[in-house]
Enzyme design. Sequence first.
Site, mmCIF file in Angstrom:
data_model
loop_
_atom_site.group_PDB
_atom_site.id
_atom_site.type_symbol
_atom_site.label_atom_id
_atom_site.label_comp_id
_atom_site.label_asym_id
_atom_site.label_seq_id
_atom_site.Cartn_x
_atom_site.Cartn_y
_atom_site.Cartn_z
ATOM 1 N N GLY A 77 -36.228 -29.458 5.701
ATOM 2 C CA GLY A 77 -34.651 -30.633 5.544
ATOM 3 C C GLY A 77 -34.197 -31.316 4.410
ATOM 4 N N ASP A 204 -40.094 -44.322 5.468
ATOM 5 C CA ASP A 204 -39.084 -43.191 6.835
ATOM 6 C C ASP A 204 -40.644 -42.311 7.750
ATOM 7 O OD1 ASP A 204 -37.606 -42.312 7.326
ATOM 8 O OD2 ASP A 204 -37.365 -40.534 6.950
#
Length: 329
Positions: A77, A204
Amino acid sequence: FHHEPPTKRSRVSDEGSVSRDNLDETIRVSKRSRSPDGEGSGSPAKRLRLSDSESPSPSAKDQFEAKYEQKDQLGKGGCGSVYGGYRRADNLPVAIKHIPKENVVWTDTDENGQQLTIEVAAMLKLQTESADSVGKSAPISLLDWYDFDQEQILVLERPVPAVDLSQFIENNKEPLQENQAKTIIKQLVDAVKHLEDTNIFHRDIKPKNILIETGSEIPRLRLIDFGLSCFTNTEYEDGWFYGTAKHAPPEYISECIYEAGPATVWQVGVVLYEMLHESLFDSRKLLDNELRIRTDLSTDCKRFLKSCFCMSPGWRPTLKELQCHPWLL
């Protein structure tokens, strides 16, 4: 030894970073003020910390390599890469997260005066709150961490067998049954309520950051990736807001402001929506009436989902109220 604090750097999730005018990536927004305590209040437990940040130290890397065997990459990521691996002493499965130093946010110090990253500090605080938490708590446990010149390495618990919730939904070939989704959401609400009680805001929560252990009849939820988290001892979170842009609550979209509790409730709704519908969630599409809640869901389920998506954060239920919602009882 004590590390001189490096300049605070921005953090991004796997979707990237953006300004207010470009909400197709990850959110970064400045708060009007910080709490007196600042980020990182609440000293985490004393832990072993290997470091070679003053000068290259092959011995530190040798110790890491002697203790763990790294295998194939599991994912990548915006903040770093994660590899599978094992602890050599007992073949315990682990996840090894490599974070480039330019993506590291430093926030706190341990009892030795050594500086900690927000991710390490948050995970240690959770483990301090839950003794013997490895394998038992919803958040994945931190086993070790190492600071090298160019990167930080976190060694994390890795449940086996397990898949992230996005893959779990995809493997199902269709939206989950309502009872399946209820089992997962009940665990998620309990998990994020525990974070709130510990003054940690994950920021998140989404299917990709939820692991589902599949080795038992009842799927077990685990929370991962605290790299964008922060500490908060006030109603508003401290410092910066980071998260997935398409999951931004309407108060951020309209006013660039948010509160930790209502923002988390919105994210719980996002997770439930994606489990029960074929389309991925997008806050702007919901605001534009381009997303619809299925009409064949139970009345209590629809009410739960709609309450998470109240346009005004003040009208959303609290996490404690969600725990007592009729749909989850």
